[in-house]
Design a protein around this motif. Sequence first.
Motif, mmCIF file in Angstrom:
data_model
loop_
_atom_site.group_PDB
_atom_site.id
_atom_site.type_symbol
_atom_site.label_atom_id
_atom_site.label_comp_id
_atom_site.label_asym_id
_atom_site.label_seq_id
_atom_site.Cartn_x
_atom_site.Cartn_y
_atom_site.Cartn_z
ATOM 1 N N ARG A 51 0.844 -1.182 0.000
ATOM 2 C CA ARG A 51 0.000 0.000 0.000
ATOM 3 C C ARG A 51 0.889 1.244 0.000
ATOM 4 O O ARG A 51 2.014 1.192 0.483
ATOM 5 C CB ARG A 51 -0.845 -0.030 1.284
ATOM 6 C CG ARG A 51 -1.829 1.085 1.411
ATOM 7 C CD ARG A 51 -2.719 0.849 2.603
ATOM 8 N NE ARG A 51 -3.516 -0.373 2.438
ATOM 9 C CZ ARG A 51 -4.474 -0.742 3.301
ATOM 10 N NH1 ARG A 51 -4.730 -0.008 4.369
ATOM 11 N NH2 ARG A 51 -5.173 -1.838 3.096
ATOM 12 N N ALA A 52 0.373 2.319 -0.544
ATOM 13 C CA ALA A 52 1.143 3.571 -0.478
ATOM 14 C C ALA A 52 0.208 4.717 -0.151
ATOM 15 O O ALA A 52 -0.944 4.746 -0.584
ATOM 16 C CB ALA A 52 1.847 3.824 -1.797
ATOM 17 N N TYR A 53 0.720 5.654 0.631
ATOM 18 C CA TYR A 53 -0.033 6.857 0.982
ATOM 19 C C TYR A 53 0.677 8.084 0.438
ATOM 20 O O TYR A 53 1.909 8.151 0.442
ATOM 21 C CB TYR A 53 -0.130 7.015 2.506
ATOM 22 C CG TYR A 53 -1.034 6.013 3.164
ATOM 23 C CD1 TYR A 53 -2.400 6.252 3.270
ATOM 24 C CD2 TYR A 53 -0.519 4.822 3.676
ATOM 25 C CE1 TYR A 53 -3.231 5.327 3.882
ATOM 26 C CE2 TYR A 53 -1.337 3.893 4.283
ATOM 27 C CZ TYR A 53 -2.701 4.152 4.387
ATOM 28 O OH TYR A 53 -3.522 3.240 4.980
ATOM 29 N N LEU A 54 -0.115 9.032 0.000
ATOM 30 C CA LEU A 54 0.422 10.339 -0.357
ATOM 31 C C LEU A 54 -0.168 11.333 0.619
ATOM 32 O O LEU A 54 -1.390 11.491 0.677
ATOM 33 C CB LEU A 54 -0.035 10.715 -1.760
ATOM 34 C CG LEU A 54 0.994 10.638 -2.862
ATOM 35 C CD1 LEU A 54 0.373 11.107 -4.154
ATOM 36 C CD2 LEU A 54 2.231 11.435 -2.530
ATOM 37 N N ILE A 55 0.695 11.958 1.390
ATOM 38 C CA ILE A 55 0.222 12.889 2.407
ATOM 39 C C ILE A 55 0.538 14.299 1.915
ATOM 40 O O ILE A 55 1.703 14.642 1.698
ATOM 41 C CB ILE A 55 0.909 12.582 3.754
ATOM 42 C CG1 ILE A 55 0.513 11.159 4.169
ATOM 43 C CG2 ILE A 55 0.508 13.597 4.817
ATOM 44 C CD1 ILE A 55 1.557 10.448 4.965
ATOM 45 N N THR A 56 -0.500 15.089 1.677
ATOM 46 C CA THR A 56 -0.275 16.421 1.112
ATOM 47 C C THR A 56 -1.319 17.367 1.672
ATOM 48 O O THR A 56 -2.127 16.981 2.524
ATOM 49 C CB THR A 56 -0.301 16.352 -0.432
ATOM 50 O OG1 THR A 56 0.005 17.633 -0.965
ATOM 51 C CG2 THR A 56 -1.656 15.903 -0.962
ATOM 52 N N ASP A 57 -1.285 18.624 1.229
ATOM 53 C CA ASP A 57 -2.277 19.558 1.757
ATOM 54 C C ASP A 57 -3.353 19.855 0.713
ATOM 55 O O ASP A 57 -3.288 19.390 -0.422
ATOM 56 C CB ASP A 57 -1.631 20.821 2.322
ATOM 57 C CG ASP A 57 -1.045 21.720 1.253
ATOM 58 O OD1 ASP A 57 -1.561 21.737 0.124
ATOM 59 O OD2 ASP A 57 -0.076 22.416 1.554
ATOM 60 N N GLY A 58 -4.345 20.618 1.126
ATOM 61 C CA GLY A 58 -5.530 20.839 0.304
ATOM 62 C C GLY A 58 -5.238 21.388 -1.082
ATOM 63 O O GLY A 58 -5.950 21.093 -2.041
ATOM 64 N N ARG A 59 -4.154 22.167 -1.196
ATOM 65 C CA ARG A 59 -3.828 22.736 -2.503
ATOM 66 C C ARG A 59 -3.565 21.653 -3.543
ATOM 67 O O ARG A 59 -3.720 21.877 -4.743
ATOM 68 C CB ARG A 59 -2.557 23.596 -2.396
ATOM 69 C CG ARG A 59 -2.695 24.813 -1.513
ATOM 70 C CD ARG A 59 -1.363 25.502 -1.386
ATOM 71 N NE ARG A 59 -0.358 24.632 -0.782
ATOM 72 C CZ ARG A 59 0.938 24.863 -0.795
ATOM 73 N NH1 ARG A 59 1.419 25.920 -1.406
ATOM 74 N NH2 ARG A 59 1.772 24.047 -0.196
ATOM 75 N N PHE A 60 -3.106 20.478 -3.070
ATOM 76 C CA PHE A 60 -2.675 19.455 -4.011
ATOM 77 C C PHE A 60 -3.588 18.237 -4.039
ATOM 78 O O PHE A 60 -3.270 17.229 -4.664
ATOM 79 C CB PHE A 60 -1.235 19.036 -3.699
ATOM 80 C CG PHE A 60 -0.275 20.171 -3.781
ATOM 81 C CD1 PHE A 60 0.111 20.669 -5.010
ATOM 82 C CD2 PHE A 60 0.190 20.794 -2.640
ATOM 83 C CE1 PHE A 60 0.970 21.749 -5.103
ATOM 84 C CE2 PHE A 60 1.047 21.871 -2.719
ATOM 85 C CZ PHE A 60 1.437 22.355 -3.945
ATOM 86 N N ALA A 61 -4.724 18.336 -3.335
ATOM 87 C CA ALA A 61 -5.610 17.182 -3.206
ATOM 88 C C ALA A 61 -6.037 16.654 -4.574
ATOM 89 O O ALA A 61 -5.915 15.462 -4.870
ATOM 90 C CB ALA A 61 -6.831 17.572 -2.376
ATOM 91 N N GLU A 62 -6.494 17.567 -5.432
ATOM 92 C CA GLU A 62 -7.010 17.131 -6.724
ATOM 93 C C GLU A 62 -5.875 16.571 -7.586
ATOM 94 O O GLU A 62 -6.032 15.546 -8.251
ATOM 95 C CB GLU A 62 -7.701 18.318 -7.404
ATOM 96 C CG GLU A 62 -8.756 17.895 -8.416
ATOM 97 C CD GLU A 62 -9.412 19.098 -9.116
ATOM 98 O OE1 GLU A 62 -9.394 20.217 -8.546
ATOM 99 O OE2 GLU A 62 -9.917 18.897 -10.231
ATOM 100 N N GLU A 63 -4.727 17.236 -7.543
ATOM 101 C CA GLU A 63 -3.575 16.749 -8.312
ATOM 102 C C GLU A 63 -3.149 15.352 -7.873
ATOM 103 O O GLU A 63 -2.800 14.509 -8.699
ATOM 104 C CB GLU A 63 -2.386 17.686 -8.134
ATOM 105 C CG GLU A 63 -2.391 18.838 -9.108
ATOM 106 C CD GLU A 63 -1.218 19.772 -8.864
ATOM 107 O OE1 GLU A 63 -1.473 20.801 -8.222
ATOM 108 O OE2 GLU A 63 -0.100 19.467 -9.293
ATOM 109 N N ALA A 64 -3.149 15.121 -6.567
ATOM 110 C CA ALA A 64 -2.745 13.803 -6.061
ATOM 111 C C ALA A 64 -3.689 12.737 -6.610
ATOM 112 O O ALA A 64 -3.261 11.665 -7.040
ATOM 113 C CB ALA A 64 -2.744 13.796 -4.534
ATOM 114 N N ALA A 65 -4.988 13.036 -6.616
ATOM 115 C CA ALA A 65 -5.978 12.060 -7.094
ATOM 116 C C ALA A 65 -5.787 11.782 -8.583
ATOM 117 O O ALA A 65 -5.927 10.652 -9.047
ATOM 118 C CB ALA A 65 -7.387 12.586 -6.825
ATOM 119 N N ILE A 66 -5.423 12.822 -9.341
ATOM 120 C CA ILE A 66 -5.269 12.658 -10.792
ATOM 121 C C ILE A 66 -3.992 11.892 -11.120
ATOM 122 O O ILE A 66 -3.992 10.976 -11.932
ATOM 123 C CB ILE A 66 -5.251 14.046 -11.486
ATOM 124 C CG1 ILE A 66 -6.641 14.688 -11.394
ATOM 125 C CG2 ILE A 66 -4.808 13.932 -12.941
ATOM 126 C CD1 ILE A 66 -6.677 16.142 -11.833
#
Lengths: 346, 346
Positions: A36-51
């Motif tokens: 499993r992998a997690y990406l921990i980021t802030d709200g500015r990058f939420a959509e980018e992380a999902a894409i």
Amino acid sequence: MERKHLDGCLVTNRVDQYYLTGFDGEDGAALVLPHRAYLITDGRFAEEAAIHAPWARAVIRTGPLAEAVGKTVRRHRLGRVGLDPAHTSVSMQATLRKACRPSRLASAPRILEQMRIVKDPSEVAAIVRAAEIAQAAFRTVVRRIRIGMTERELATALLLEMLRRGASDASFPIIVAEGPASSLPHARAGDRKIRAGSAVLIDWGATVDHYRSDLTRVVFVRRIPPRFRRMYQNVLAAQAAGIEAVRPGAAFSQVDAQARGVLRRRGMHKAFSHGLGHGLGLDIHEAPRLARSSEGVLEPGMVVTVEPGVYFPGVGGVRIEDDVLVTDNGCRVLTDLPKELDRMVV
Amino acid sequence: MERKHLDGCLVTNRVDQYYLTGFDGEDGAALVLPHRAYLITDGRFAEEAAIHAPWARAVIRTGPLAEAVGKTVRRHRLGRVGLDPAHTSVSMQATLRKACRPSRLASAPRILEQMRIVKDPSEVAAIVRAAEIAQAAFRTVVRRIRIGMTERELATALLLEMLRRGASDASFPIIVAEGPASSLPHARAGDRKIRAGSAVLIDWGATVDHYRSDLTRVVFVRRIPPRFRRMYQNVLAAQAAGIEAVRPGAAFSQVDAQARGVLRRRGMHKAFSHGLGHGLGLDIHEAPRLARSSEGVLEPGMVVTVEPGVYFPGVGGVRIEDDVLVTDNGCRVLTDLPKELDRMVV
């Protein structure tokens, strides 16, 4: 991770994170577990992380990064989590250590560096595209060199031509150094004007799909200054010897020694003040280093620069740089701009 | 140094080193003693160090950096040498510690950050030049926006116009985000084409004499999409409230709260997913942070961005950003591109 007895690995370096996940956010940490992998980021990058990293679980932090990391680490009751000491600041380590308790952070030196050192075919293809764009831009711009043009104008034109051809950026601030300025191995482009009878050192590269190229050529305006003739021929011979030495199993230091030996026999080694080359890929300087003190041997898939240079303060310098892929049997030079002395007159 | 009982301070962060010495070499460390300073670098930068920091003693290393640092530290029999834990990697600290024995390395958190946070008039002047160049480039490029142009083409044109006007570089990778892409606060410029009736978010800045500017504007192509009207007016009002709050003595968190409050009263605060602003200078993001959790108060000479934004995935986002200098009595906005809604139609 298994070999190092790690239950997970925490990656805070942006380029490493992109390498692992495809997500290139300014803020973030990747926590890699066996399944499993997690990406921990802030709200500015939420959509980018999902894409860009749909397969990774996104953790959108609202508080500090370390807290969100700690929460995820503790939830999985991880025993030992690896962290690269070369890419973690002393204060970040202290904060993470506290936040992850009772899980422990273990030093995992150069774990990503060692993964990135050998390029897969898609990475080599990206470097080749970055090299092609850099070269095409150079060919266009070098024809437009005029006496009185400033170094900066030339650098700007080169950057523009790379961007036009699809580069996302230069791979580092372009160096254009005219006349004596070329003796500063890392000069920038300034307001100096290009004069007839001078040498112009150009060190540039393109970033394409995150991967980088890196080249250096010296061109001579109208004619070759007499003092540069021998410098140029010596560096060219040293580079040929260096490239010749690039093959699987060759020690990093040995490749450097081959090129350096040519300059020594020609009495110019004291003017060669840096290592022979460096790996390139997502970073402009990455492993391996081809230098006297560097330990390790070349393997197929490594991509390195070979760039000997000689520098004489007050006179000028010559450096010639190409990008070289280590193949199964030897090497392939990925850059092919002309470099014979007589073809360098513009 | 005196207050922290330090006999010297070791600066390894490149920007801090430039701030202290004027030398911007890729390799180096500055060792600052009460009455003397050393610049420790390698042969590539020897000549540059002599030119840019003639008053510092240059130590040209041939071995590893830490060894050369250690030798200099030991020669002066320094007891405690300060090192910034935020800008020193764990492995670098370990290596330096060993090399400096018996001298001890002490943690000197944010010592340079605190010096850099207040700008002197020459620094403000450089930021103003960086702002002027960014604005002049924007004015030129915005007139050239055409339907069908890609984000990347627009970003490239903006970069070129900044370089033409004397910028050494963009101050960060330019963001041009069309339509729904504007809901990614840190989108890059891609191949998306500009369409009629869409919003285009542009976040850009110039680097001039090492100092940076940072602006954001949203322009509307031909007409304002109805859903953006309220978003825009809310963000504009929030920004006005934020700028209004910038004055000496105002808490960082309070400035953020003023702007955030406007969005809260208008029911849009949940879409404001980042802090209100950040300091800028030699780095694009530096102290102070204007955010909810940030501690400290504004002082004259600080330069901050004020950049509220709202983001709706699938719809788009609006952010408006200006650079603001804290003055003795209040503030001076250093950027003055139009931002009234009706003037944003191109």
